[in-house]
Design a protein around this motif. Sequence first.
Motif, short mmCIF file in Angstrom:
data_model
loop_
_atom_site.label_atom_id
_atom_site.label_comp_id
_atom_site.label_asym_id
_atom_site.label_seq_id
_atom_site.Cartn_x
_atom_site.Cartn_y
_atom_site.Cartn_z
N VAL A 66 102.73 55.21 17.65
CA VAL A 66 103.18 54.10 18.50
C VAL A 66 104.55 53.60 18.04
O VAL A 66 105.47 53.42 18.87
CB VAL A 66 102.16 52.94 18.45
CG1 VAL A 66 102.71 51.72 19.19
CG2 VAL A 66 100.85 53.37 19.08
N PHE A 67 104.73 53.38 16.72
CA PHE A 67 106.02 52.92 16.22
C PHE A 67 107.11 53.95 16.50
O PHE A 67 108.23 53.59 16.89
CB PHE A 67 105.95 52.65 14.72
CG PHE A 67 107.29 52.26 14.14
CD1 PHE A 67 107.78 50.97 14.29
CD2 PHE A 67 108.08 53.19 13.47
CE1 PHE A 67 109.01 50.60 13.77
CE2 PHE A 67 109.31 52.84 12.95
CZ PHE A 67 109.78 51.54 13.10
N THR A 68 106.81 55.22 16.31
CA THR A 68 107.80 56.27 16.53
C THR A 68 108.26 56.29 17.98
O THR A 68 109.47 56.38 18.26
CB THR A 68 107.22 57.65 16.16
OG1 THR A 68 106.80 57.62 14.78
CG2 THR A 68 108.26 58.74 16.33
N LEU A 69 107.31 56.16 18.91
CA LEU A 69 107.67 56.13 20.34
C LEU A 69 108.52 54.90 20.66
O LEU A 69 109.51 54.99 21.40
CB LEU A 69 106.41 56.14 21.19
CG LEU A 69 105.67 57.47 21.29
CD1 LEU A 69 104.36 57.30 22.07
CD2 LEU A 69 106.54 58.53 21.98
N CYS A 70 108.14 53.74 20.10
CA CYS A 70 108.92 52.51 20.34
C CYS A 70 110.33 52.64 19.76
O CYS A 70 111.31 52.21 20.38
CB CYS A 70 108.20 51.32 19.73
SG CYS A 70 106.68 50.84 20.56
N ALA A 71 110.44 53.23 18.56
CA ALA A 71 111.76 53.40 17.93
C ALA A 71 112.64 54.33 18.74
O ALA A 71 113.84 54.06 18.92
CB ALA A 71 111.58 53.92 16.51
N ILE A 72 112.06 55.43 19.23
CA ILE A 72 112.83 56.37 20.04
C ILE A 72 113.26 55.72 21.35
O ILE A 72 114.42 55.86 21.79
CB ILE A 72 112.00 57.65 20.30
CG1 ILE A 72 111.80 58.43 19.00
CG2 ILE A 72 112.67 58.52 21.36
CD1 ILE A 72 110.86 59.61 19.14
N PHE A 73 112.33 55.00 21.99
CA PHE A 73 112.67 54.34 23.26
C PHE A 73 113.80 53.34 23.06
O PHE A 73 114.78 53.34 23.82
CB PHE A 73 111.44 53.65 23.84
CG PHE A 73 111.71 52.93 25.14
CD1 PHE A 73 111.69 53.62 26.33
CD2 PHE A 73 112.00 51.58 25.15
CE1 PHE A 73 111.96 52.97 27.54
CE2 PHE A 73 112.26 50.91 26.35
CZ PHE A 73 112.24 51.62 27.54
N ASN A 74 113.68 52.47 22.05
CA ASN A 74 114.69 51.45 21.84
C ASN A 74 116.00 52.02 21.30
O ASN A 74 117.07 51.52 21.64
CB ASN A 74 114.16 50.37 20.88
CG ASN A 74 113.21 49.41 21.56
OD1 ASN A 74 113.62 48.43 22.15
ND2 ASN A 74 111.93 49.71 21.50
N GLY A 75 115.90 53.05 20.44
CA GLY A 75 117.11 53.63 19.87
C GLY A 75 117.86 54.52 20.83
O GLY A 75 119.05 54.33 21.08
N VAL A 76 117.14 55.49 21.41
CA VAL A 76 117.80 56.47 22.29
C VAL A 76 118.01 55.92 23.69
O VAL A 76 119.13 55.92 24.21
CB VAL A 76 116.96 57.78 22.35
CG1 VAL A 76 117.62 58.77 23.31
CG2 VAL A 76 116.83 58.39 20.97
N ILE A 77 116.92 55.44 24.31
CA ILE A 77 116.99 55.04 25.73
C ILE A 77 117.67 53.68 25.91
O ILE A 77 118.64 53.55 26.65
CB ILE A 77 115.58 55.01 26.36
CG1 ILE A 77 114.86 56.35 26.14
CG2 ILE A 77 115.67 54.69 27.85
CD1 ILE A 77 115.57 57.52 26.76
#
Length: 290
Positions: free
Chosen positions: A199-210
């Motif tokens: 969950v944290f990894t997905l949130c980090a990718i969404f906020n960082g990349v997207i």
Amino acid sequence: MLLLVLIWGYSWITSKIALNYASPLDFSAVRLVIGTVSLLVFLVWSRASLRPQHFRWVIVIGVVQTAAFIVLNTWALAGGGPGKISVLVFTMPFWVAAFAWPVLGERIRGWHWLALALALTGLVLVLQPWNLHASLLSRSLAVAAGICWALGVVFAKRLHNRAKVDEVSFTFWQMAIGTVPVLIADALFDTHTIEWTPVFTLCAIFNGVIATGVGWAMWLYVLHRLPAGTSSLSSLAIPVIAGLSSWLQLGERPTRLELAGMLLIGAALALISWLTIRRHEEPEPLTGQE
């Protein structure tokens, strides 16, 4: 613009969820590193210039608009709901009006005073300084984040008034510079360990990349193709998306006073946007010069 509003609006929810697994400093650092790398990839892919320009301004805006804004914003979100915090951060246009007077010589006139009065009244209702049980610290941090964002906007506008700026390259460098003090502070003062769950990894990718990397690229694209007033008015939907998403997904329900304050701030923002659109639609006076 619609896609960008949805991305930035929902990023408040993913940030709040990510803070269950990391401290505000940790998440700020992770988000900024991923966002900076994403912008670098975009610059290389678009074959844009990587040469830094106006380095003094890069440092100033990077520290204020990237480092301070992101850390204060994330710290506020750790102690408050995304709906209320996003509305308080989006008081940024009023702080821009206040700072533009001494820095840029742009005076507050006419209907802008009404917008300012509405915003300040709404701000008091949301902050509720008389309520000692309210999360006053997180709300004050959100206002401070909006002030830092406004300072970055005013400094950037002052630079644009004086020199030609490659916006994509400048955004990358100010984000890269702003990431450095966040990483240093994280290394020196943060003692927590990130829980690298799916969950944290997905949130980090969404906020960082997207939201950060692709989002800034989309924002620059939109600014080149839509009138400034239209972009400003459309961005008002971001705290609305954040508030609705927080209500539906996280169960955040504002009190009557908080809701009244949020509506007053929203009305003030709408008035500011309408005045901006009117200003852009008015024909410029003929001066006889090119």
